[in-house]
Each structure stands twice: as structure tokens, then as C-alpha cells.
Design an enzyme around this catalytic site. Structure first.
Site, PDB file in Angstrom:
ATOM      1  N   GLN A 158       0.859  -1.188   0.000  1.00  0.00           N
ATOM      2  CA  GLN A 158       0.000   0.000   0.000  1.00  0.00           C
ATOM      3  C   GLN A 158       0.898   1.241   0.000  1.00  0.00           C
ATOM      4  O   GLN A 158       0.952   2.004   0.956  1.00  0.00           O
ATOM      5  CB  GLN A 158      -0.928  -0.012   1.212  1.00  0.00           C
ATOM      6  CG  GLN A 158      -1.887  -1.203   1.229  1.00  0.00           C
ATOM      7  CD  GLN A 158      -2.864  -1.121   2.390  1.00  0.00           C
ATOM      8  OE1 GLN A 158      -3.469  -0.090   2.651  1.00  0.00           O
ATOM      9  NE2 GLN A 158      -3.007  -2.241   3.094  1.00  0.00           N
TER      10      GLN A 158
ATOM     11  N   SER B 294      30.819   1.298   6.219  1.00  0.00           N
ATOM     12  CA  SER B 294      29.961   1.243   5.038  1.00  0.00           C
ATOM     13  C   SER B 294      29.342  -0.148   4.909  1.00  0.00           C
ATOM     14  O   SER B 294      29.991  -1.166   5.168  1.00  0.00           O
ATOM     15  CB  SER B 294      30.765   1.557   3.777  1.00  0.00           C
ATOM     16  OG  SER B 294      29.995   1.304   2.615  1.00  0.00           O
TER      17      SER B 294
ATOM     18  N   LYS C 204       1.450  -9.699 -17.935  1.00  0.00           N
ATOM     19  CA  LYS C 204       0.203 -10.127 -17.306  1.00  0.00           C
ATOM     20  C   LYS C 204      -0.602  -8.905 -16.908  1.00  0.00           C
ATOM     21  O   LYS C 204      -0.117  -7.772 -16.880  1.00  0.00           O
ATOM     22  CB  LYS C 204       0.471 -10.989 -16.072  1.00  0.00           C
ATOM     23  CG  LYS C 204       0.983 -10.212 -14.880  1.00  0.00           C
ATOM     24  CD  LYS C 204       1.029 -11.037 -13.618  1.00  0.00           C
ATOM     25  CE  LYS C 204       1.377 -10.134 -12.431  1.00  0.00           C
ATOM     26  NZ  LYS C 204       1.469 -10.861 -11.178  1.00  0.00           N
TER      27      LYS C 204
ATOM     28  N   HIS D 231      18.615  -0.647   2.929  1.00  0.00           N
ATOM     29  CA  HIS D 231      17.738  -1.569   2.206  1.00  0.00           C
ATOM     30  C   HIS D 231      18.574  -2.701   1.622  1.00  0.00           C
ATOM     31  O   HIS D 231      19.265  -2.530   0.612  1.00  0.00           O
ATOM     32  CB  HIS D 231      16.994  -0.812   1.092  1.00  0.00           C
ATOM     33  CG  HIS D 231      16.035  -1.660   0.335  1.00  0.00           C
ATOM     34  ND1 HIS D 231      15.931  -1.633  -1.035  1.00  0.00           N
ATOM     35  CD2 HIS D 231      15.143  -2.580   0.752  1.00  0.00           C
ATOM     36  CE1 HIS D 231      15.004  -2.481  -1.430  1.00  0.00           C
ATOM     37  NE2 HIS D 231      14.516  -3.073  -0.347  1.00  0.00           N
TER      38      HIS D 231
END
Length: 315
Positions: A101, A309, A196, A148
């Protein structure tokens, strides 16, 4: 990888304690002593049974089913850590619920992924570490650092070791092309795309296949395996279009509703997932293989703690 800094603390709530224990073992730190208590009316209370003052705390919690309970747990635990004077509160969310969402698809839709980001920040999180967000722009929903991590290196290494012949990586839709291309580059394999349409949520129809899959070993890749309708439909289509064998992989094994039966009944040889979400189905499909992301998340935790890092972990 032993690690002995007492200022690094790892806690977990109830969504995935098995993964939290694996991570703690990987970096050789004890799992933090905390308890999640539920009152008879369902209210959640957190009890921290050790000091976190001045510590860099990493709280591990996937917001998987029951989503709202697990989301509330992480919010209450984060508030408890903030009020206990933790130096930093790094919320590790292997699976970020409500990520689908992420925009207003129709009039008057909420953007719940942004609402969840606001709640986590307001509770006191100073950083979020997550994996394979359904929509990359969710990183921008936060005003705190977001690391991420990607599931492709873990999945890709598995397929490299498996050494399947004549591989083609297949994206089950146009939205997953970037993810599929990463795996294709990792395996040095060609890419195909299934065209699709989705007339309604959790329902999809294959229109066409872009790319050469005839006689090849097809590997489907997706981020979330929910009802497995897309995978099942795609696997049948690939076989009809001439693929020799069909494998599939995904980071987050939601596996709701008819997923297990669809996987069993599909022409898939194997479905590879990670343990961002624990599989608690009473009769899991024998086709499912689970890979651990504990080393990846553990390495990220140590590097964040040491102000190093972590860009190499994104690759």
C-alpha cells in the site's frame, strides 16, 4: 564472527525469534532479555530486564501475520527502549508489512506504507534496516536512515552452487524486471518477462511471454510469495511455452490462503525462499526450501554499529 562489544545489544519481539537467535549467534552476542506481555484485553506491555543505557540497540521484528499485533509490538518495544535511554534504536524489519500500500491506486486510498513509517519514527527509531521492499520508494517515506538489503545475492549464490543448465531468469510481471535483471546479471543468464494483467488483488492473468524460454531452465523471481497465484499461473504458462523446467524464488514467504496447495499442484520443481518470515504452516510443501538471511543481517548490524559502510551488502 565473534563480536564482544557490550554496547551492541540485539532484542526481538514475537514475529521471528528464530531468526533473531540466528543473528545473535552469528555475531556472537547474547539475545537481549525482554518480555512481551499481553493483558486479557489484548493490550501489549514490554518489560526490559536489562539496562540499555548508552547502547546501540538492534530490534529485530518482521511485521508479518498477525501484522497489526507484530507492528504494535515493535512500536511499544521501540518506545520502551527510547525511555530506557538507548543511544540508538535500529529497527531491523526483515519483512515490512503494508509495503504493497505504497501509493493511491484509486481515489481515496490510504498510503499505509507511509503511515507505518511515520509510526516507527514517532516511536523513537533512529534507523531502519530492511530487506526487499515491495516498492523502493518506501525508503523515502522515512526521515531517518534506511538501509535496504537485497535478497538476490543470497538467492543467486544458491543457484550458482546448484549449477542448473541453460538458465533464463523470468520476471512474473513488468514491476519485477529490475529485481529479475539483478538475478540475471548475478547468474550471467538471459532475461524473460511475463506480460500479465491483474483484474483484482491476488488475481492475475498471463497475456504473453517476452523472451526466449523454449527448452531452457526458467527461474521465476518475486519479492513476496503471498497466495502463490502469480507463481502458479506463471509456472504453467512457462511450461506451455516450452520451458524444460521451472524453478521459483522469493524473499518473503507470506504463503497465505491457498498458497501451499497451489505450490504443490504447480509444475514448479522447487520454490526457494528466505526466513524473513517463519513458515508455520502445519503441512508445508516439500517443494519449499528455506535459506537463512541471518549472516546478511548480522553483518549489516555489526557494520552499522561500527559506523562502517554497508554498501557492499546491497550488491
Amino acid at each position: 564472527m565473534p563480536y564482544g562489544d557490550p554496547k551492541l545489544k540485539v532484542f526481538t519481539c514475537n514475529s521471528n525469534p528464530e531468526l533473531a537467535k540466528e543473528i545473535a549467534n552469528h555475531i556472537d552476542v547474547p539475545l537481549g532479555d525482554a518480555e512481551v506481555i499481553r493483558f486479557s484485553d489484548g493490550e501489549i506491555q514490554i518489560r526490559l530486564r536489562e539496562s540499555v543505557r548508552g547502547s546501540n540497540v538492534f530490534l529485530i521484528q518482521s511485521t508479518s501475520s498477525p501484522v497489526n499485533d507484530h507492528l504494535m509490538e515493535v512500536l511499544v518495544m521501540t518506545d520502551a527502549l527510547k525511555r530506557a535511554s538507548a543511544k540508538s534504536i535500529n529497527v531491523v524489519i526483515p519483512y515490512y508489512g503494508y509495503a504493497r500500500q505504497d501509493r493511491k491506486a484509486t481515489s481515496r486510498d490510504p498510503i499505509t506504507a507511509k503511515l507505518v513509517a511515520n509510526l516507527i519514527e514517532k516511536a523513537g527509531a533512529t534507523r531502519v534496516i530492511t530487506m526487499d521492499l515491495h516498492a523502493m520508494q518506501i525508503q523515502g517515506f522515512f526521515d531517518i536512515p534506511v538501509d535496504h538489503l537485497l535478497g538476490v545475492p543470497t538467492l543467486g549464490q544458491y543457484y550458482r552452487d546448484k549449477n542448473l543448465p541453460d538458465v533464463v531468469v523470468v520476471s512474473p510481471d513488468h514491476g519485477g524486471v529490475v529485481r529479475a535483471r539483478r538475478l540475471a546479471d548475478y547468474l550471467r543468464a538471459p532475461l524473460a518477462i511475463i506480460d500479465k494483467r491483474r483484474p483484482e488483488p491476488n488475481v492475475s492473468e498471463v497475456m504473453n511471454i517476452i523472451g526466449n524460454i523454449r527448452g531452457k531452465t526458467a527461474i521465476l523471481i518475486d519479492d513476496i510469495i503471498d497466495t502463490a497465484g502469480t507463481l502458479s499461473l506463471a509456472a504453467h504458462a512457462l511450461k506451455e511455452y516450452g520451458a524444460r523446467e521451472v524453478y521459483a524464488c522469493g524473499t518473503h514467504a507470506v504463503l497465505s490462503g491457498p498458497a501451499m496447495k497451489r505450490i504443490d499442484d504447480s509444475p514448479l520443481c522447487e520454490l526457494v525462499v528466505t526466513n524473513t518470515i517463519p513458515i508455520r504452516h502445519p503441512e508445508p510443501s516439500p517443494k519449499i526450501k528455506v535459506l537463512s538471511v541471518a549472516p546478511l543481517l548480522g553483518n549489516a548490524i555489526v557494520r552499522v554499529h561500527e559506523d562502517q559502510s554497508i554498501s557492499s551488502l546491497f550488491e
